[in-house]
Design a protein around this motif. Structure first.
Motif, PDB file in Angstrom:
ATOM      1  N   THR A   2       0.845  -1.185   0.000  1.00  0.00           N
ATOM      2  CA  THR A   2       0.000   0.000   0.000  1.00  0.00           C
ATOM      3  C   THR A   2       0.883   1.240   0.000  1.00  0.00           C
ATOM      4  O   THR A   2       2.103   1.150   0.098  1.00  0.00           O
ATOM      5  N   PRO A  37      -5.215   1.086   3.850  1.00  0.00           N
ATOM      6  CA  PRO A  37      -4.398   0.034   3.230  1.00  0.00           C
ATOM      7  C   PRO A  37      -5.235  -1.070   2.588  1.00  0.00           C
ATOM      8  O   PRO A  37      -4.746  -1.776   1.710  1.00  0.00           O
ATOM      9  N   CYS A  40      -6.337   0.778  -0.983  1.00  0.00           N
ATOM     10  CA  CYS A  40      -5.272   1.218  -1.894  1.00  0.00           C
ATOM     11  C   CYS A  40      -4.915   0.082  -2.847  1.00  0.00           C
ATOM     12  O   CYS A  40      -4.692  -1.056  -2.431  1.00  0.00           O
ATOM     13  N   ASP A  42      -2.289   0.335  -4.897  1.00  0.00           N
ATOM     14  CA  ASP A  42      -0.850   0.454  -5.135  1.00  0.00           C
ATOM     15  C   ASP A  42      -0.525   0.966  -6.537  1.00  0.00           C
ATOM     16  O   ASP A  42       0.454   0.555  -7.140  1.00  0.00           O
TER      17      ASP A  42
END
Length: 107
Positions: A2, A37, A40, A42
């Protein structure tokens, strides 16, 4: 993995990053943003948008910012989701270069 919002965001809360996020992973507190997290993906598009360089990939966090991984996760349960850009805090420019701001975090 994340991305993590770090101390540089405190007392600034620029939201340029929120505009480019393809998912609703940002949460806004009174004087800081955090990234959920679990939401997300990424993608890293938020990193370049932050005018104070407050966002890092979790694996690239500076050693003195490691605690912000847990803090982001904790505060996503407290702060509401933010999915559109807002004005930065009124005195954000005065705080953007200040360090050691963790004690100023408002929950």
């Amino acid at each position: 993995m994340t991305h993590v919002v770090t101390e540089a965001c405190i007392r600034c809360r620029y939201t340029d990053c929120v505009d480019v996020c393809p998912v609703d992973c940002f949460h806004a507190g009174p004087n800081m943003l955090v990234i959920d997290p679990n939401e997300c993906i990424d993608c890293a598009v938020c990193v370049a948008e932050c005018p104070v360089n407050a966002i890092y990939a979790e694996e690239d966090l500076p050693a003195d910012q490691q605690a912000f991984t847990a803090l982001n996760a904790e505060l996503t349960g407290v702060f509401p989701v933010l999915n559109k850009r807002e004005a930065p805090l009124p005195d954000a420019d005065a705080w953007k270069d200040v360090t050691d701001k963790l004690s100023l975090l408002e929950r």
